[in-house]
Design a protein around this motif. Sequence first.
Motif, PDB file in Angstrom:
ATOM      1  N   THR A  22      52.676 -13.514  59.433  1.00  0.00           N
ATOM      2  CA  THR A  22      52.802 -12.078  59.685  1.00  0.00           C
ATOM      3  C   THR A  22      54.204 -11.731  60.158  1.00  0.00           C
ATOM      4  O   THR A  22      54.997 -12.584  60.528  1.00  0.00           O
ATOM      5  N   GLY A  23      54.494 -10.443  60.128  1.00  0.00           N
ATOM      6  CA  GLY A  23      55.714  -9.875  60.680  1.00  0.00           C
ATOM      7  C   GLY A  23      55.365  -8.553  61.347  1.00  0.00           C
ATOM      8  O   GLY A  23      54.193  -8.211  61.526  1.00  0.00           O
ATOM      9  N   ARG A  24      56.383  -7.771  61.675  1.00  0.00           N
ATOM     10  CA  ARG A  24      56.159  -6.518  62.406  1.00  0.00           C
ATOM     11  C   ARG A  24      57.115  -5.448  61.889  1.00  0.00           C
ATOM     12  O   ARG A  24      58.287  -5.730  61.649  1.00  0.00           O
ATOM     13  N   ILE A  25      56.587  -4.241  61.689  1.00  0.00           N
ATOM     14  CA  ILE A  25      57.414  -3.107  61.305  1.00  0.00           C
ATOM     15  C   ILE A  25      57.326  -2.046  62.394  1.00  0.00           C
ATOM     16  O   ILE A  25      56.241  -1.535  62.689  1.00  0.00           O
ATOM     17  N   ASN A  26      58.458  -1.738  63.003  1.00  0.00           N
ATOM     18  CA  ASN A  26      58.568  -0.651  63.971  1.00  0.00           C
ATOM     19  C   ASN A  26      59.415   0.462  63.367  1.00  0.00           C
ATOM     20  O   ASN A  26      60.102   0.254  62.362  1.00  0.00           O
ATOM     21  N   GLY A  27      59.397   1.619  63.977  1.00  0.00           N
ATOM     22  CA  GLY A  27      60.236   2.673  63.454  1.00  0.00           C
ATOM     23  C   GLY A  27      60.256   3.912  64.321  1.00  0.00           C
ATOM     24  O   GLY A  27      59.453   4.072  65.248  1.00  0.00           O
ATOM     25  N   THR A  28      61.207   4.788  64.013  1.00  0.00           N
ATOM     26  CA  THR A  28      61.356   6.073  64.687  1.00  0.00           C
ATOM     27  C   THR A  28      61.451   7.163  63.628  1.00  0.00           C
ATOM     28  O   THR A  28      62.199   7.022  62.654  1.00  0.00           O
ATOM     29  N   VAL A  29      60.692   8.239  63.828  1.00  0.00           N
ATOM     30  CA  VAL A  29      60.750   9.383  62.917  1.00  0.00           C
ATOM     31  C   VAL A  29      61.450  10.525  63.637  1.00  0.00           C
ATOM     32  O   VAL A  29      61.098  10.875  64.762  1.00  0.00           O
ATOM     33  N   THR A  74      55.580  -0.314  51.038  1.00  0.00           N
ATOM     34  CA  THR A  74      56.053   1.055  50.894  1.00  0.00           C
ATOM     35  C   THR A  74      55.610   1.820  52.138  1.00  0.00           C
ATOM     36  O   THR A  74      54.428   1.782  52.503  1.00  0.00           O
ATOM     37  N   VAL A  75      56.561   2.481  52.806  1.00  0.00           N
ATOM     38  CA  VAL A  75      56.267   3.249  54.019  1.00  0.00           C
ATOM     39  C   VAL A  75      56.448   4.727  53.685  1.00  0.00           C
ATOM     40  O   VAL A  75      57.522   5.143  53.244  1.00  0.00           O
ATOM     41  N   GLU A  76      55.395   5.519  53.894  1.00  0.00           N
ATOM     42  CA  GLU A  76      55.418   6.945  53.578  1.00  0.00           C
ATOM     43  C   GLU A  76      55.141   7.759  54.841  1.00  0.00           C
ATOM     44  O   GLU A  76      54.159   7.504  55.548  1.00  0.00           O
ATOM     45  N   THR A  94      58.465 -13.746  57.170  1.00  0.00           N
ATOM     46  CA  THR A  94      57.703 -14.409  58.219  1.00  0.00           C
ATOM     47  C   THR A  94      58.396 -14.282  59.572  1.00  0.00           C
ATOM     48  O   THR A  94      59.566 -14.636  59.721  1.00  0.00           O
ATOM     49  N   GLY A  95      57.657 -13.780  60.567  1.00  0.00           N
ATOM     50  CA  GLY A  95      58.186 -13.654  61.916  1.00  0.00           C
ATOM     51  C   GLY A  95      59.246 -12.590  62.078  1.00  0.00           C
ATOM     52  O   GLY A  95      59.842 -12.469  63.151  1.00  0.00           O
ATOM     53  N   GLN A  96      59.499 -11.786  61.061  1.00  0.00           N
ATOM     54  CA  GLN A  96      60.565 -10.788  61.123  1.00  0.00           C
ATOM     55  C   GLN A  96      60.086  -9.518  61.819  1.00  0.00           C
ATOM     56  O   GLN A  96      58.930  -9.124  61.716  1.00  0.00           O
ATOM     57  N   VAL A  97      61.014  -8.856  62.516  1.00  0.00           N
ATOM     58  CA  VAL A  97      60.752  -7.567  63.142  1.00  0.00           C
ATOM     59  C   VAL A  97      61.706  -6.555  62.520  1.00  0.00           C
ATOM     60  O   VAL A  97      62.921  -6.645  62.700  1.00  0.00           O
ATOM     61  N   LEU A  98      61.159  -5.598  61.765  1.00  0.00           N
ATOM     62  CA  LEU A  98      61.971  -4.562  61.128  1.00  0.00           C
ATOM     63  C   LEU A  98      61.931  -3.293  61.968  1.00  0.00           C
ATOM     64  O   LEU A  98      60.887  -2.904  62.489  1.00  0.00           O
ATOM     65  N   ASP A  99      63.085  -2.642  62.102  1.00  0.00           N
ATOM     66  CA  ASP A  99      63.188  -1.375  62.824  1.00  0.00           C
ATOM     67  C   ASP A  99      63.704  -0.316  61.853  1.00  0.00           C
ATOM     68  O   ASP A  99      64.855  -0.362  61.437  1.00  0.00           O
ATOM     69  N   LEU A 100      62.831   0.626  61.487  1.00  0.00           N
ATOM     70  CA  LEU A 100      63.194   1.665  60.526  1.00  0.00           C
ATOM     71  C   LEU A 100      63.471   2.979  61.256  1.00  0.00           C
ATOM     72  O   LEU A 100      62.749   3.339  62.180  1.00  0.00           O
ATOM     73  N   ARG A 101      64.497   3.667  60.836  1.00  0.00           N
ATOM     74  CA  ARG A 101      64.784   5.019  61.330  1.00  0.00           C
ATOM     75  C   ARG A 101      64.651   5.966  60.142  1.00  0.00           C
ATOM     76  O   ARG A 101      65.399   5.874  59.175  1.00  0.00           O
ATOM     77  N   ILE A 102      63.674   6.851  60.222  1.00  0.00           N
ATOM     78  CA  ILE A 102      63.344   7.732  59.108  1.00  0.00           C
ATOM     79  C   ILE A 102      63.587   9.171  59.527  1.00  0.00           C
ATOM     80  O   ILE A 102      63.001   9.649  60.509  1.00  0.00           O
ATOM     81  N   ALA A 103      64.453   9.859  58.805  1.00  0.00           N
ATOM     82  CA  ALA A 103      64.787  11.258  59.101  1.00  0.00           C
ATOM     83  C   ALA A 103      64.121  12.168  58.072  1.00  0.00           C
ATOM     84  O   ALA A 103      64.279  11.972  56.869  1.00  0.00           O
ATOM     85  N   LEU A 104      63.353  13.149  58.568  1.00  0.00           N
ATOM     86  CA  LEU A 104      62.690  14.114  57.696  1.00  0.00           C
ATOM     87  C   LEU A 104      63.493  15.403  57.651  1.00  0.00           C
ATOM     88  O   LEU A 104      64.060  15.833  58.657  1.00  0.00           O
TER      89      LEU A 104
END
Length: 308
Positions: A22-29, A74-76, A94-104
Amino acid sequence: MSRLRLPFILLALSVSAWSQSTGRINGTVEDASGAVIPQASVLCTNTQTGQNRTVETNSEGLFAYPDLPIGMYTVEVKKIGFEGERRQGVSLLTGQVLDLRIALRVGAASQTVEVTAGAPLVQSDSSTVQTSVAEKQMQDLPLNGRNALQLTTLTPGTVLTNVGTESGQQDNTGLAVNGLRATQNNFQLDGTPYTNRFFDSAPTLPNPDALQEFTIQSSNYSAEYGGAGALVQLSTRSGGNQIHGTAFEFLRNTDLNARNFFNVSKPPFKLNQFGGTVGGPVIKNKTFFFFSAQDTERRSAPSPISIT
């Protein structure tokens, strides 16, 4: 004359009760001005299996998907009064932590902006020092004997060694990271321990066509993993909503070998490694299967040496 047959068969059903990498996806909208957007709907979909999860951003515009199976996502993101945004091609290792910044952008909710995500160069959510080897690298880079563990040397500070190990007896050569002992590493396969505790080394690995990737965490990894050396996390491939498969055969012989100066003739040697993989759905978007098999046949003889 010797003959060695080493089949390796892997049968996996991708259901939630089974262990998996597994891994992890974090983010800020946020909006165009940088202000956070709370209660935005975030849909995360695995493009291979169709499995998806939905969360909402909190009061600080943050969202998190812990323990996601590795793969392509795909992140929507949607919010009333804003144009939706769809991030495609988000690769989770594997073991990755992604940090997404999404601007609407302000607009009609029926409009959607599609963005193809690029691989982040810096992992900003974790101090772990790690290197990932993907499926394409395992299949394209040369491997003597089709042993993917040889690619661990792509990690800085890593070397294969027999020092401090039972040379010639364990299944794999020892791995020394950052000058530490080869017996101080941990190996995991799909999230479960995969270490031969008698030799403190990795047992026989699945063939490269059965592996999706592996990650070496060489420094600053979580305290949940014991040992002072590296953490090697191997991940097998899984089935998807489409039937897919491969077939392979690799041959080694003496046709291009040079005769040793002291040998009367070149000693006979033939090595055949062949097999294949197949994967697909059992129940679409829910349960999948993947099967891999490899057979190794070696025919050789002792090397006679004449010295005058």
